[in-house]
Scaffold this motif. Structure first.
Motif, PDB file in Angstrom:
ATOM      1  N   ILE A  43      31.010  23.368  38.354  1.00  0.00           N
ATOM      2  CA  ILE A  43      31.996  23.654  39.457  1.00  0.00           C
ATOM      3  C   ILE A  43      32.068  25.010  39.712  1.00  0.00           C
ATOM      4  N   GLY A  44      32.386  25.732  38.667  1.00  0.00           N
ATOM      5  CA  GLY A  44      32.616  26.995  38.665  1.00  0.00           C
ATOM      6  C   GLY A  44      31.935  27.846  39.295  1.00  0.00           C
ATOM      7  N   ALA A  45      30.588  27.941  38.632  1.00  0.00           N
ATOM      8  CA  ALA A  45      29.428  28.647  39.197  1.00  0.00           C
ATOM      9  C   ALA A  45      29.391  28.440  40.756  1.00  0.00           C
ATOM     10  N   TRP A  46      29.601  27.488  41.301  1.00  0.00           N
ATOM     11  CA  TRP A  46      29.240  27.160  42.832  1.00  0.00           C
ATOM     12  C   TRP A  46      30.633  27.599  43.625  1.00  0.00           C
ATOM     13  N   ALA A  47      31.546  28.278  43.251  1.00  0.00           N
ATOM     14  CA  ALA A  47      32.573  28.473  43.582  1.00  0.00           C
ATOM     15  C   ALA A  47      32.451  29.406  44.988  1.00  0.00           C
ATOM     16  N   SER A  48      33.652  29.613  45.655  1.00  0.00           N
ATOM     17  CA  SER A  48      33.693  30.432  47.013  1.00  0.00           C
ATOM     18  C   SER A  48      34.190  31.929  46.536  1.00  0.00           C
ATOM     19  N   GLU A  49      34.444  32.082  45.064  1.00  0.00           N
ATOM     20  CA  GLU A  49      35.280  33.288  44.985  1.00  0.00           C
ATOM     21  C   GLU A  49      34.406  34.680  45.043  1.00  0.00           C
ATOM     22  N   GLY A  50      33.142  34.884  44.984  1.00  0.00           N
ATOM     23  CA  GLY A  50      32.343  36.061  45.466  1.00  0.00           C
ATOM     24  C   GLY A  50      32.751  36.354  46.979  1.00  0.00           C
ATOM     25  N   ASN A  51      32.420  35.200  47.548  1.00  0.00           N
ATOM     26  CA  ASN A  51      32.696  35.750  48.952  1.00  0.00           C
ATOM     27  C   ASN A  51      34.253  36.168  49.444  1.00  0.00           C
ATOM     28  N   GLU A  52      35.094  35.368  48.612  1.00  0.00           N
ATOM     29  CA  GLU A  52      36.567  35.720  48.961  1.00  0.00           C
ATOM     30  C   GLU A  52      36.766  37.160  48.413  1.00  0.00           C
ATOM     31  N   SER A  53      36.165  37.516  47.362  1.00  0.00           N
ATOM     32  CA  SER A  53      36.778  38.812  46.862  1.00  0.00           C
ATOM     33  C   SER A  53      35.901  39.949  47.521  1.00  0.00           C
ATOM     34  N   ALA A  54      34.898  39.427  48.217  1.00  0.00           N
ATOM     35  CA  ALA A  54      34.203  40.460  49.279  1.00  0.00           C
ATOM     36  C   ALA A  54      34.696  40.691  50.431  1.00  0.00           C
ATOM     37  N   ASN A  55      35.855  39.790  50.611  1.00  0.00           N
ATOM     38  CA  ASN A  55      36.678  39.856  51.979  1.00  0.00           C
ATOM     39  C   ASN A  55      37.459  41.240  51.812  1.00  0.00           C
ATOM     40  N   LYS A  56      37.923  41.479  50.546  1.00  0.00           N
ATOM     41  CA  LYS A  56      38.562  42.740  50.419  1.00  0.00           C
ATOM     42  C   LYS A  56      37.839  43.978  50.647  1.00  0.00           C
ATOM     43  N   LEU A  57      36.587  44.032  50.439  1.00  0.00           N
ATOM     44  CA  LEU A  57      35.680  45.090  50.709  1.00  0.00           C
ATOM     45  C   LEU A  57      35.449  45.452  52.191  1.00  0.00           C
ATOM     46  N   PHE A  58      35.595  44.323  53.063  1.00  0.00           N
ATOM     47  CA  PHE A  58      35.325  44.279  54.226  1.00  0.00           C
ATOM     48  C   PHE A  58      36.558  44.648  54.809  1.00  0.00           C
ATOM     49  N   ARG A  59      37.687  44.176  54.503  1.00  0.00           N
ATOM     50  CA  ARG A  59      38.833  44.948  54.991  1.00  0.00           C
ATOM     51  C   ARG A  59      39.266  46.391  54.880  1.00  0.00           C
ATOM     52  N   ARG A  60      38.543  46.888  53.705  1.00  0.00           N
ATOM     53  CA  ARG A  60      38.572  48.247  53.444  1.00  0.00           C
ATOM     54  C   ARG A  60      37.425  49.070  54.384  1.00  0.00           C
TER      55      ARG A  60
END
Length: 476
Positions: A455-472
């Motif tokens: 379940i963990g490998a297929w999580a949305s975490e990568g996309n969520e943490s890239a949100n920070k980059l987008f903001r920056r």
């Protein structure tokens, strides 16, 4: 030099072809960043249409991501002892797709065009590449993404200024992506890797969505609905009686059929009867998501519950029928102060992943127990957290059967204990109701892992943490 280096890395650099050619998609390979409304003639809404969205063409982006992995793919072929020239066809690629809405992305004092203050990001991750050699029976996996939840492996495909709740605009903007994706399912990509042309098929698996987005994409009602789950047909009242015995039954095809029934009402029933028949599929079904549970939001959802349970225990709610609204803020303040003092956990406005990791520890429970008068209640709290900590290693890691086989075996036992505890010691809170993520955590985890391996490998975490980059980048 940077500009030249960048050209090889961004989509639009490599040559490729599709067999058969993609339906309604141009054959040119050197397409870089395009206006996300390409293919649209009318303007959407009242924000200036040329600034609202940017994207890559899906096939061009996939080619670029595969070329990034060229060395890994060649190494994988060598390691599995395959003859390089024998493997020119039969490659299949697993793609994880993620899509997430972001809140306030306003320019604090910029003079840019007037765009909505919310954004939606759609991205994909290449999870694995496997090959079925000509004479072989079995597929051999030659590449597996070691960090499927890193923002480095998560490739942005489309950035849009739109509110994720604005269903019409969102679907209008994502339509071209869905069309390209459907075209690619029917076709093979021919791409030179390691000096030889090889053919790839793509499998798209949409798992990086939080529950709100899944409900929007699959036409379900919002999360407060009586139908509590995006994986099965259980309703809130049923589930509080029986927290464990459900299996994953919803799927994209069934949702499409149900939406058709809702739309046409073939039996001329009343709205109530019809809604019961289609189990609340009353919105247009848009993208096929994979019926799973998002590990990151599962953590956040469950910790939010614990945060409220802690407050209830500090206020000894189990003794009282209905405590007054004024008292709750004092319990919350006491809890926040204690957590800050004992385990250095600063309170947050909105529950996030980092806070949830801090609160999901025995240390946090220990700190809370100091504020709970009754020993019996303290023991119940400790036991609840102990069970959750036994269950969490199963839905978080990339490969649970390898990383925590014991906890995986005991998962059903632990979740049964957890459910019993909720319905006895914490009956004051879970009598006839339960939260969506607790339901999924207790009822569906082992089945999903048996089906998908993780379940963990297929999580949305990568996309969520890239949100920070987008903001920056947006700030700059």
């Amino acid at each position: 030099a940077l500009k030249t280096a960048e050209k090889d890395l961004l989509p639009g650099f490599h040559q490729f072809e599709w067999q058969p050619a993609l339906r309604n998609v141009s054959t040119s390979c050197s397409v870089g960043i395009i206006n996300g409304l390409a293919g649209w003639t009318s303007s959407v809404d009242d924000s200036p249409a040329d600034t609202i969205t940017r994207r890559f063409r899906y096939d061009v982006a996939l080619v670029s991501a595969l070329k990034d992995l060229e060395e890994d793919i060649m190494e994988g072929l060598r390691e599995s002892g395959m003859e390089d020239s024998a493997c020119t066809s039969g490659f299949s690629v697993m793609i994880k797709e993620s899509c997430d809405g972001m809140g306030d992305v306003s320019e604090k004092h910029g003079g840019g065009p007037a765009v909505p203050e919310k954004a939606v990001r759609f991205s994909f991750t290449i999870m694995s590449v496997s090959v079925l050699a000509d004479e072989e029976e079995e597929e051999v996996t030659i590449f597996t993404e070691p960090k499927p939840n890193s923002e480095l492996s998560c490739k942005p495909l489309c950035l849009t200024f739109v509110d994720e709740s604005d269903h019409e605009t969102l679907t209008a903007i994502l339509w071209p992506i869905v069309a390209e994706r459907n075209a690619m399912k029917e076709s093979r990509l021919i791409l030179p890797i390691g000096g030889l042309s090889r053919s790839f098929r793509f499998h798209f698996i949409g798992t990086g969505y939080d529950e709100k987005m899944v409900r929007e994409m699959e036409g379900l009602e919002a999360s407060g609905s009586t139908y509590i789950c995006t994986l099965c047909d259980s309703s809130r009242a049923e589930d509080s009686q029986n927290m464990m015995l459900h299996s994953v039954t919803r799927c994209h095809e069934e949702n499409l059929e149900r939406y058709e029934i809702w739309r046409t009402s073939p039996f001329s029933e009343s709205v109530e009867v019809l809604r019961e028949r289609v189990k609340e599929i009353s919105g247009e079904v848009f993208i096929d998501t994979h019926p799973t549970l998002d590990a990151l939001h599962c953590d956040i959802g469950n910790v939010t519950e614990f945060y409220v349970i802690f407050q209830d225990e500090i206020g000894e709610v189990y003794k009282r029928v209905n405590p007054s609204r004024e008292e709750r803020p004092t319990w919350r303040a006491a809890l926040d102060k204690q957590l800050r003092k004992k385990i250095k956990l600063k309170s947050v406005m909105r529950m996030n992943g980092n806070y949830s990791h801090g609160l999901m520890t025995m240390g946090a429970v220990g700190a809370v127990c100091e504020l709970v008068p009754s020993e019996e209640r303290r023991e119940a709290l400790r036991e609840l957290m102990r069970l959750l900590l036994q269950m969490k290693p199963v839905w978080r890691p990339t490969c649970p059967p390898k990383e925590c086989p014991d906890q995986l075996c005991r998962y059903s036992f632990n979740s049964q204990r957890f459910a019993d505890l909720l319905s006895s010691a914490f009956k004051y809170r879970y009598n006839g109701k339960i939260t969506n993520y607790l339901h999924k955590t207790l009822a569906h985890v082992p089945e999903i892992i048996e089906r998908d391996g993780s379940i963990g490998a297929w999580a949305s975490e990568g996309n969520e943490s890239a949100n920070k980059l987008f903001r920056r980048f947006r700030k700059m």
